[in-house]
Design a protein around this motif. Sequence first.
Motif, short mmCIF file in Angstrom:
data_model
loop_
_atom_site.label_atom_id
_atom_site.label_comp_id
_atom_site.label_asym_id
_atom_site.label_seq_id
_atom_site.Cartn_x
_atom_site.Cartn_y
_atom_site.Cartn_z
N ILE A 25 -4.76 23.29 -34.60
CA ILE A 25 -4.83 23.88 -33.27
C ILE A 25 -5.36 22.83 -32.31
CG2 ILE A 25 -5.91 25.68 -31.86
CD1 ILE A 25 -3.90 26.76 -33.84
N THR A 26 -4.76 22.73 -31.15
CA THR A 26 -5.19 21.77 -30.15
C THR A 26 -5.20 22.44 -28.78
OG1 THR A 26 -4.83 19.55 -29.31
CG2 THR A 26 -2.87 20.86 -29.69
N ASP A 27 -5.99 21.89 -27.87
CA ASP A 27 -6.04 22.42 -26.51
C ASP A 27 -5.01 21.69 -25.65
OD1 ASP A 27 -8.13 24.15 -27.06
OD2 ASP A 27 -9.67 22.66 -26.54
N VAL A 28 -4.27 22.47 -24.89
CA VAL A 28 -3.29 21.91 -23.96
C VAL A 28 -3.73 22.29 -22.55
CG1 VAL A 28 -0.88 21.96 -23.21
CG2 VAL A 28 -1.43 22.11 -25.63
N LYS A 29 -3.90 21.28 -21.71
CA LYS A 29 -4.32 21.51 -20.33
C LYS A 29 -3.17 21.13 -19.40
CE LYS A 29 -9.04 20.27 -21.48
NZ LYS A 29 -10.12 19.29 -21.27
N PHE A 30 -2.87 22.02 -18.47
CA PHE A 30 -1.84 21.75 -17.47
C PHE A 30 -2.26 22.40 -16.17
CE2 PHE A 30 2.16 22.79 -15.27
CZ PHE A 30 2.63 21.50 -15.11
N LEU A 31 -2.48 21.59 -15.15
CA LEU A 31 -2.96 22.04 -13.85
C LEU A 31 -4.21 22.89 -14.02
CD1 LEU A 31 0.42 22.80 -12.06
CD2 LEU A 31 -0.99 20.76 -11.84
N PHE A 32 -4.12 24.19 -13.77
CA PHE A 32 -5.29 25.07 -13.84
C PHE A 32 -5.39 25.82 -15.16
CE2 PHE A 32 -3.77 24.88 -9.41
CZ PHE A 32 -4.83 24.20 -8.87
N LYS A 34 -5.51 26.23 -19.39
CA LYS A 34 -5.92 25.62 -20.65
C LYS A 34 -5.61 26.63 -21.74
CE LYS A 34 -9.84 23.89 -23.23
NZ LYS A 34 -11.30 23.70 -23.26
N ILE A 35 -4.86 26.19 -22.75
CA ILE A 35 -4.46 27.09 -23.82
C ILE A 35 -4.66 26.39 -25.16
CG2 ILE A 35 -2.04 26.39 -23.69
CD1 ILE A 35 -1.29 29.27 -24.36
N SER A 36 -5.09 27.13 -26.15
CA SER A 36 -5.20 26.61 -27.52
C SER A 36 -3.93 27.01 -28.25
CB SER A 36 -6.42 27.19 -28.22
OG SER A 36 -7.59 26.74 -27.61
N ILE A 37 -3.24 26.00 -28.78
CA ILE A 37 -1.94 26.25 -29.39
C ILE A 37 -1.76 25.27 -30.56
CG2 ILE A 37 -0.70 24.69 -27.86
CD1 ILE A 37 1.56 26.74 -27.75
N SER A 38 -0.95 25.64 -31.50
CA SER A 38 -0.65 24.78 -32.64
C SER A 38 0.11 23.54 -32.19
CB SER A 38 0.17 25.56 -33.67
OG SER A 38 0.59 24.71 -34.70
N ARG A 39 -0.21 22.42 -32.78
CA ARG A 39 0.50 21.18 -32.45
C ARG A 39 1.99 21.27 -32.80
NH1 ARG A 39 -3.48 16.44 -34.57
NH2 ARG A 39 -5.20 16.89 -33.15
N VAL A 40 2.31 22.06 -33.81
CA VAL A 40 3.71 22.24 -34.18
C VAL A 40 4.50 22.76 -32.99
CG1 VAL A 40 5.29 23.54 -35.65
CG2 VAL A 40 3.19 22.66 -36.61
N GLY A 45 8.34 22.16 -29.08
CA GLY A 45 8.66 22.55 -27.71
C GLY A 45 9.03 21.35 -26.85
N SER A 46 8.28 20.27 -26.97
CA SER A 46 8.59 19.04 -26.23
C SER A 46 9.94 18.48 -26.66
CB SER A 46 7.51 18.00 -26.46
OG SER A 46 6.27 18.47 -26.02
N PHE A 47 10.20 18.52 -27.95
CA PHE A 47 11.48 18.04 -28.47
C PHE A 47 12.64 18.87 -27.92
CE2 PHE A 47 14.59 18.00 -32.09
CZ PHE A 47 15.00 16.69 -31.93
N ALA A 48 12.46 20.20 -27.90
CA ALA A 48 13.51 21.09 -27.40
C ALA A 48 13.76 20.88 -25.91
CB ALA A 48 13.14 22.54 -27.67
#
Length: 69
Positions: A25-32, A34-40, A45-48
């Motif tokens: 699990i990692t934290d993803v921050k974007f603008l305002f 912040k979400i904890s989500i699996s790196r998978v 998602g980035s690949f898609a």
Amino acid sequence: MRFKTILILIFAAIIVIFSLQNAEITDVKFLFWKISISRVLVILGSFAIGILLGILISQKRKITNYNNN
């Protein structure tokens, strides 16, 4: 199969293996936000999104070339 198809399948398999080995699990921050989500999910998602953008750009080029002829 064509060489390009085989290359795409190998690359996709490498991405899947890599993402499954990074399942923490990692934290993803974007603008305002912040979400904890699996790196998978982040990796796949980035690949898609990258694949989708590549397809859209190639379609735009095909349409532009078709209109110029």
